[in-house]
Write a protein that holds these residues in place. Structure first.
Motif, mmCIF file in Angstrom:
data_model
loop_
_atom_site.group_PDB
_atom_site.id
_atom_site.type_symbol
_atom_site.label_atom_id
_atom_site.label_comp_id
_atom_site.label_asym_id
_atom_site.label_seq_id
_atom_site.Cartn_x
_atom_site.Cartn_y
_atom_site.Cartn_z
ATOM 1 N N ASP A 140 22.037 28.764 21.026
ATOM 2 C CA ASP A 140 21.784 27.698 20.065
ATOM 3 C C ASP A 140 20.359 27.747 19.537
ATOM 4 O OD1 ASP A 140 20.764 26.964 22.524
ATOM 5 O OD2 ASP A 140 21.389 24.875 22.402
ATOM 6 N N ALA A 141 19.469 28.455 20.254
ATOM 7 C CA ALA A 141 18.098 28.624 19.768
ATOM 8 C C ALA A 141 18.041 29.454 18.496
ATOM 9 C CB ALA A 141 17.226 29.264 20.850
ATOM 10 N N ALA A 142 19.134 30.133 18.161
ATOM 11 C CA ALA A 142 19.195 30.893 16.910
ATOM 12 C C ALA A 142 19.301 29.989 15.702
ATOM 13 C CB ALA A 142 20.383 31.851 16.933
ATOM 14 N N VAL A 143 19.815 28.780 15.901
ATOM 15 C CA VAL A 143 20.068 27.893 14.762
ATOM 16 C C VAL A 143 19.368 26.545 14.877
ATOM 17 C CG1 VAL A 143 22.275 28.982 14.218
ATOM 18 C CG2 VAL A 143 22.225 27.076 15.838
ATOM 19 N N GLU A 144 18.771 26.268 16.039
ATOM 20 C CA GLU A 144 18.052 25.008 16.242
ATOM 21 C C GLU A 144 16.578 25.299 16.511
ATOM 22 O OE1 GLU A 144 19.354 22.151 15.775
ATOM 23 O OE2 GLU A 144 21.502 22.624 15.798
ATOM 24 N N ALA A 145 15.703 24.403 16.046
ATOM 25 C CA ALA A 145 14.249 24.600 16.194
ATOM 26 C C ALA A 145 13.749 23.872 17.442
ATOM 27 C CB ALA A 145 13.523 24.102 14.950
ATOM 28 N N TYR A 146 13.770 24.570 18.579
ATOM 29 C CA TYR A 146 13.287 24.005 19.830
ATOM 30 C C TYR A 146 11.848 24.464 20.080
ATOM 31 C CZ TYR A 146 18.308 23.376 20.780
ATOM 32 O OH TYR A 146 19.641 23.031 20.713
ATOM 33 N N GLU A 147 10.989 23.541 20.401
ATOM 34 C CA GLU A 147 9.601 23.906 20.704
ATOM 35 C C GLU A 147 9.568 24.893 21.866
ATOM 36 O OE1 GLU A 147 7.038 20.597 21.346
ATOM 37 O OE2 GLU A 147 7.634 19.561 19.507
ATOM 38 N N GLY A 148 8.784 25.942 21.696
ATOM 39 C CA GLY A 148 8.634 26.945 22.734
ATOM 40 C C GLY A 148 9.650 28.073 22.670
ATOM 41 N N TRP A 149 10.730 27.854 21.936
ATOM 42 C CA TRP A 149 11.805 28.842 21.889
ATOM 43 C C TRP A 149 11.755 29.688 20.615
ATOM 44 C CZ3 TRP A 149 15.302 29.804 25.798
ATOM 45 C CH2 TRP A 149 15.302 28.902 26.859
ATOM 46 N N GLY A 150 10.631 29.675 19.916
ATOM 47 C CA GLY A 150 10.550 30.384 18.647
ATOM 48 C C GLY A 150 10.735 31.881 18.760
ATOM 49 N N GLY A 151 10.120 32.493 19.747
ATOM 50 C CA GLY A 151 10.251 33.935 19.904
ATOM 51 C C GLY A 151 11.669 34.335 20.260
ATOM 52 N N TYR A 152 12.208 33.746 21.313
ATOM 53 C CA TYR A 152 13.581 34.042 21.729
ATOM 54 C C TYR A 152 14.569 33.674 20.626
ATOM 55 C CZ TYR A 152 17.882 33.742 24.518
ATOM 56 O OH TYR A 152 19.147 33.903 25.004
ATOM 57 N N GLY A 153 14.387 32.498 20.026
ATOM 58 C CA GLY A 153 15.301 32.057 18.978
ATOM 59 C C GLY A 153 15.285 32.969 17.770
ATOM 60 N N ALA A 154 14.106 33.486 17.434
ATOM 61 C CA ALA A 154 14.014 34.401 16.295
ATOM 62 C C ALA A 154 14.811 35.675 16.544
ATOM 63 C CB ALA A 154 12.551 34.737 16.002
ATOM 64 N N THR A 155 14.783 36.170 17.780
ATOM 65 C CA THR A 155 15.555 37.383 18.077
ATOM 66 C C THR A 155 17.044 37.115 17.998
ATOM 67 O OG1 THR A 155 15.619 37.048 20.508
ATOM 68 C CG2 THR A 155 13.716 38.240 19.591
ATOM 69 N N LYS A 156 17.464 35.955 18.459
ATOM 70 C CA LYS A 156 18.891 35.636 18.405
ATOM 71 C C LYS A 156 19.348 35.352 16.970
ATOM 72 C CE LYS A 156 19.892 36.191 22.702
ATOM 73 N NZ LYS A 156 20.798 37.293 23.125
#
Length: 226
Positions: A140-156
């Protein structure tokens, strides 16, 4: 070898623990032929022994290791299912993007985006021939903006975009990018702490969603486990 039977073959990355292990156990119980990989040979071997699977330990970010996996697929006679489950978390504690170490982010993209795509490229011909399927594990970090998860979320997010384009380009192969939700895994514990991670469902809870995809073969697309 040339496979003469109808047994289906799956390649699962990150298969020594968590969701990869849970799915491998489920498929093995139904008679699938399994090629399993994970970075730790010591953790992977007992899993492979338990399931009667072929273990090919190594890091999927390593091109040489991916070549070994492709050779293993060829030796097993083809591939029906590729599960890109292996994933890195990145810098820990999870940093804000303003201070994210760029070298760590580059490593994370190699593991979470480039490695799955490269493995797809190496096995795609066989998947086309068998009208196989690809499961890319997202978040869900691929589509939601969670603080701290920007790097991981960007890869997903990048993995999801690659998945969608691949689905459009490869009509003979099904591609599903799956958001499993929070799972009680070592990765989540590293990110949020063991106590909070323990409150999440176990990875085995996601397996029925994956098995339905594999059995029912819906159209390619994003799938969110509920």
């Amino acid at each position: 070898m040339t496979r003469q039977d109808t047994t289906k073959t799956a390649l699962i990355t990150g298969a020594s623990r968590g969701l990869g292990l849970a799915l491998a156990r489920s498929l093995a119980a139904d008679g699938w032929r399994l090629i399993l990989t994970a970075r730790g040979a010591d953790a992977l071997k007992p899993v492979a022994d338990e399931l009667g699977a072929l273990a090919v330990a190594g890091d999927v970010a390593d091109p040489g290791h991916r070549d070994r996996l492709a050779h293993a697929v060829h030796d097993q006679g083809g591939l029906d299912l590729l599960v890109n489950n292996a994933s890195g978390l990145g810098a820990v504690p999870l940093p804000p993007l303003a201070g994210y170490p760029i070298d760590a982010l580059e490593d994370l993209f190699r593991s979470n985006v480039l490695a799955p795509l490269a493995l797809i490229q190496l096995t795609l011909r066989g998947l086309r021939e068998r009208r196989g399927a690809i499961v890319n594990i997202s978040s869900d970090a691929a589509v939601e903006a969670y603080e701290g998860w920007g790097g991981y979320g960007a890869t997903k997010a990048a993995l999801e975009r690659l998945s969608g384009v691949l689905a459009a380009e490869e009509p003979d192969v099904l591609v599903w990018w799956v958001d499993p939700g929070e799972m009680n895994t070592a990765m989540l514990a590293d990110a949020v702490g063991a106590e909070e991670a323990a409150a999440a469902a176990g990875p085995e809870s996601v397996v029925p969603t994956l098995r339905r995809l594999i059995a029912e073969r819906p159209a390619s697309g994003r799938v969110r486990h509920e």
